[in-house]
Design a protein around this motif. Structure first.
Motif, PDB file in Angstrom:
ATOM      1  N   GLY A  51       5.018   7.398  14.142  1.00 54.78           N
ATOM      2  CA  GLY A  51       4.899   6.912  15.522  1.00 54.78           C
ATOM      3  C   GLY A  51       4.461   5.474  15.704  1.00 54.78           C
ATOM      4  N   MET A  52       3.920   4.966  16.858  1.00 52.37           N
ATOM      5  CA  MET A  52       3.544   3.617  16.862  1.00 52.37           C
ATOM      6  C   MET A  52       2.150   3.243  15.908  1.00 52.37           C
ATOM      7  SD  MET A  52       5.642   1.631  18.416  1.00 52.37           S
ATOM      8  CE  MET A  52       4.578   0.080  18.580  1.00 52.37           C
ATOM      9  N   VAL A  53       2.072   2.391  15.066  1.00 49.49           N
ATOM     10  CA  VAL A  53       1.089   2.015  14.228  1.00 49.49           C
ATOM     11  C   VAL A  53       0.384   0.798  14.671  1.00 49.49           C
ATOM     12  CG1 VAL A  53       0.092   2.122  11.870  1.00 49.49           C
ATOM     13  CG2 VAL A  53       2.006   3.726  12.318  1.00 49.49           C
ATOM     14  N   SER A  54      -0.510   0.789  14.932  1.00 59.90           N
ATOM     15  CA  SER A  54      -1.287  -0.467  15.480  1.00 59.90           C
ATOM     16  C   SER A  54      -1.577  -1.594  14.339  1.00 59.90           C
ATOM     17  CB  SER A  54      -2.697  -0.326  15.731  1.00 59.90           C
ATOM     18  OG  SER A  54      -3.565  -1.522  15.861  1.00 59.90           O
ATOM     19  N   PRO A  55      -0.993  -2.769  14.639  1.00 58.82           N
ATOM     20  CA  PRO A  55      -1.067  -3.905  13.657  1.00 58.82           C
ATOM     21  C   PRO A  55      -2.310  -4.018  13.024  1.00 58.82           C
ATOM     22  CG  PRO A  55      -0.162  -4.815  15.727  1.00 58.82           C
ATOM     23  CD  PRO A  55      -0.678  -3.256  15.973  1.00 58.82           C
ATOM     24  N   ALA A  56      -3.489  -3.537  13.887  1.00 64.76           N
ATOM     25  CA  ALA A  56      -4.779  -3.708  13.151  1.00 64.76           C
ATOM     26  C   ALA A  56      -4.836  -2.835  11.775  1.00 64.76           C
ATOM     27  CB  ALA A  56      -5.965  -3.322  14.008  1.00 64.76           C
ATOM     28  N   LYS A  57      -4.120  -1.579  11.860  1.00 63.22           N
ATOM     29  CA  LYS A  57      -4.227  -0.633  10.879  1.00 63.22           C
ATOM     30  C   LYS A  57      -3.143  -1.246   9.759  1.00 63.22           C
ATOM     31  CE  LYS A  57      -4.667   4.194  10.436  1.00 63.22           C
ATOM     32  NZ  LYS A  57      -4.850   5.288  11.285  1.00 63.22           N
ATOM     33  N   PHE A  58      -1.966  -1.538  10.115  1.00 65.29           N
ATOM     34  CA  PHE A  58      -0.775  -1.636   8.979  1.00 65.29           C
ATOM     35  C   PHE A  58      -0.688  -3.188   8.358  1.00 65.29           C
ATOM     36  CE2 PHE A  58       1.915  -2.821  12.843  1.00 65.29           C
ATOM     37  CZ  PHE A  58       2.665  -3.745  12.534  1.00 65.29           C
ATOM     38  N   ILE A  59      -1.274  -4.304   9.271  1.00 68.08           N
ATOM     39  CA  ILE A  59      -1.308  -5.498   8.633  1.00 68.08           C
ATOM     40  C   ILE A  59      -2.244  -5.375   7.614  1.00 68.08           C
ATOM     41  CG2 ILE A  59      -1.790  -7.977   9.074  1.00 68.08           C
ATOM     42  CD1 ILE A  59       0.924  -7.272  10.471  1.00 68.08           C
ATOM     43  N   PRO A  60      -3.428  -5.249   7.654  1.00 66.86           N
ATOM     44  CA  PRO A  60      -4.472  -5.277   6.538  1.00 66.86           C
ATOM     45  C   PRO A  60      -3.826  -4.442   5.313  1.00 66.86           C
ATOM     46  CG  PRO A  60      -5.630  -4.765   8.508  1.00 66.86           C
ATOM     47  CD  PRO A  60      -4.356  -4.787   8.919  1.00 66.86           C
ATOM     48  N   LEU A  61      -3.331  -3.111   5.670  1.00 65.99           N
ATOM     49  CA  LEU A  61      -2.551  -2.610   4.581  1.00 65.99           C
ATOM     50  C   LEU A  61      -1.366  -3.248   3.919  1.00 65.99           C
ATOM     51  CD1 LEU A  61      -2.255   0.633   2.993  1.00 65.99           C
ATOM     52  CD2 LEU A  61      -0.809   0.895   4.992  1.00 65.99           C
ATOM     53  N   ALA A  62      -0.607  -3.797   4.690  1.00 68.92           N
ATOM     54  CA  ALA A  62       0.390  -4.605   4.030  1.00 68.92           C
ATOM     55  C   ALA A  62       0.023  -5.817   3.221  1.00 68.92           C
ATOM     56  CB  ALA A  62       1.289  -5.204   5.284  1.00 68.92           C
ATOM     57  N   GLU A  63      -1.034  -6.411   3.716  1.00 68.01           N
ATOM     58  CA  GLU A  63      -1.720  -7.496   2.905  1.00 68.01           C
ATOM     59  C   GLU A  63      -2.166  -6.911   1.459  1.00 68.01           C
ATOM     60  OE1 GLU A  63      -3.094 -10.236   6.741  1.00 68.01           O
ATOM     61  OE2 GLU A  63      -4.457  -9.065   5.784  1.00 68.01           O
ATOM     62  N   ASP A  64      -3.185  -5.802   1.719  1.00 69.41           N
ATOM     63  CA  ASP A  64      -3.489  -5.263   0.403  1.00 69.41           C
ATOM     64  C   ASP A  64      -2.629  -4.861  -0.553  1.00 69.41           C
ATOM     65  OD1 ASP A  64      -6.050  -5.598   1.501  1.00 69.41           O
ATOM     66  OD2 ASP A  64      -6.272  -3.604   2.033  1.00 69.41           O
TER      67      ASP A  64
END
Ligand code: C2E
Ligand code: MG
Ligand code: MG
Ligand code: MG
Length: 278
Positions: A70-83
């Motif tokens: 579903g909708m995933v918050s940027p606060a969650k997926f942006i740090p994951l994308a960065e890591d």
């Protein structure tokens, strides 16, 4: 695993380190497929001139509507994308799509795109910007790159060199979330930022009567002015905050009061309405 005990309760066990790592691994797999699956979308939030209230730009904000989560918050997926460095292909997708959309707007309206430190360390990031501009036909003056102070932490020199190349193209650079994190005034001396974005925590503080927040906004506005930079206040949610921010001398305002992040189509509609009203 909870699943083995029957029922579809895969993640119903109490959060543990293991469960968190597992969730991240699953999320990473999905994020890896997000572009190909068409799960990414850009929203656009208006930024207005504090005095005229004209829309001067939009900030592109990434949304992930995952088939699996579903909708995933940027606060969650942006740090994951960065890591995981997935932010590199995802960030390129954002850049190209944001420029393509902005090219449809009236010529005085700019687009602001958030860029992570990992992207600035890619040797060909500035070339990617050139490609996005060429492909969309967007003049470089209409693209603003937003970075936070954290991009200078790991390899500040490379990040600065990439930003210098972007400035040389004619684009502008804004310093996002100013006042939170690692705030060192040295960054302001080392790069020609066009805009300092005052973090919304100060706007909130000031509206709740914090004299410290008021003093800090005053100081940032004065400093920006003498450095020939403009200020944008983030997170302005009501008329009272808007008035206060204008009185404090911020040049631009962004926040729910003037518009939430919206679909591309609604941003275009807003611009059309503004134009007809003018
Ligand atoms: P940001 O760049 O500081 O973006 C502003 C955030 O504040 C957005 O959250 C926006 O929805 C929210 N906001 C705006 N006005 C208000 C308001 O009046 N009240 C409140 N409470 N919030 C407001 P969002 O969209 O969840 O994005 C969070 C962060 O994720 C962004 O912070 C940015 O750091 C990052 N991000 C979003 N899109 C991208 C992207 O394409 N690339 C990269 N690298 N980072 C992105
Ligand atoms: Mg931003
Ligand atoms: Mg911000
Ligand atoms: Mg932020």
């Amino acid at each position: 695993r909870a699943k083995d005990e029957g029922g579809n309760v895969h993640f119903s066990y109490v959060p543990s380190l293991h469960a968190e790592a597992e969730e991240r691994r699953v999320l990473e797999g999905s994020l890896r497929r997000a572009i190909a699956n068409n799960e990414l979308q850009l929203n656009f939030q208006p930024v207005v001139d504090a005095n005229s209230e004209d829309v001067v730009s939009f900030e592109a904000l990434l949304r992930w509507n995952s088939c699996e989560h579903g909708m995933v918050s940027p606060a969650k997926f942006i740090p994951l994308a960065e890591d995981t460095r997935l932010i590199v292909p995802i960030g390129n997708w954002v850049l190209h799509n944001a420029c393509r959309e902005a090219a449809k707007w009236p010529s005085q309206v700019k687009i602001a795109v958030n860029v992570s430190g990992e992207q600035l360390l890619e040797p060909d990031f500035a070339d990617e910007v050139v490609r996005a501009l060429a492909e969309s036909g967007l003049p470089p003056q209409r693209l603003e790159v937003e970075v936070t102070e954290s991009v200078f932490l790991r390899d500040g020199r490379t990040a600065r060199e990439t930003l210098e190349k972007i400035l040389a193209l004619g684009c502008t650079v804004a310093l996002d979330d100013f006042g939170t994190g690692y705030s060192s005034l040295g960054y302001l001396r080392s790069l020609r930022f066009s805009t300092i974005k005052v973090d919304r925590s100060f706007v909130l503080g000031a509206s709740e009567g914090s004299q410290e927040s008021v003093a800090i906004i005053n100081a940032v506005v004065a400093m920006a002015r003498s450095l020939n930079m403009t200020t944008t206040a983030e997170g302005v949610e009501d008329q009272e905050q808007a008035r206060m921010i204008r009185d404090l001398g911020c040049n631009k305002i962004q926040g729910y009061y003037f518009g939430r992040p919206m679909a591309a189509e609604d941003a275009r509609k807003l611009l059309r309405m503004k134009r007809e009203a003018a």
